[in-house]
Scaffold this motif. Structure first.
Motif, PDB file in Angstrom:
ATOM      1  N   GLU A   1       5.916 -36.836 -24.567  1.00 25.47           N
ATOM      2  CA  GLU A   1       7.251 -37.378 -24.332  1.00 25.47           C
ATOM      3  C   GLU A   1       7.184 -38.892 -24.133  1.00 25.47           C
ATOM      4  N   VAL A   6       9.857 -37.837 -28.694  1.00 25.27           N
ATOM      5  CA  VAL A   6       8.473 -37.391 -28.539  1.00 25.27           C
ATOM      6  C   VAL A   6       7.624 -38.080 -29.603  1.00 25.27           C
ATOM      7  N   ASP A  37       1.572 -33.764 -28.962  1.00 23.92           N
ATOM      8  CA  ASP A  37       2.931 -34.169 -28.606  1.00 23.92           C
ATOM      9  C   ASP A  37       2.973 -34.759 -27.209  1.00 23.92           C
ATOM     10  N   GLU A  73       8.924 -31.610 -26.991  1.00 20.76           N
ATOM     11  CA  GLU A  73       7.478 -31.401 -27.095  1.00 20.76           C
ATOM     12  C   GLU A  73       7.212 -29.948 -27.446  1.00 20.76           C
TER      13      GLU A  73
END
Length: 111
Positions: free
Chosen positions: A62, A76, A60, A53
């Motif tokens: 995860e 990601v 972004d 990220e």
């Protein structure tokens, strides 16, 4: 049932290997992508990367359950990077996001 190659339906949260364009749109890279929506012969696809990220990109997020989603390594979703892709660029089904990851991706995408 035989489906026309011109119209396919992908489900929201499905992950496929797709030919995703680079920023200059001339080159493409085969990479995982998350289906966001499907319409006629195209689907909106969110970019997936194995890079960490980026703290400076609020898009972004995860993917916590990456193995369960059919991904080979921690990944990601880059919710700020999405494109409409013709179905011919959507290659191979990998899996589907777990419910928690899908909700997180959708929340981040719509922020």
């Amino acid at each position: 049932m035989i489906m026309s190659s011109f119209f396919m339906h992908h489900n929201r949260g499905d992950i496929y290997l797709v030919l995703y364009p680079f920023d200059d749109k001339e080159l493409e890279k085969l990479r995982p992508g998350i289906i966001l929506d499907t319409m006629e012969n195209r689907s909106i696809v969110i970019k997936v990367t194995s890079h960490a990220e980026r703290s400076n990109d609020p898009g972004d997020i995860e993917i916590r359950y990456w193995r369960e989603a059919g991904l080979k390594q921690p990944s990601v979703a880059r919710c700020s990077q999405f494109v409409p892709l013709d179905h011919k660029k959507i290659q191979q089904y990998l899996g589907q996001l777990q419910k928690e990851d899908l909700l997180n991706v959708l929340e981040r995408f719509y922020k």
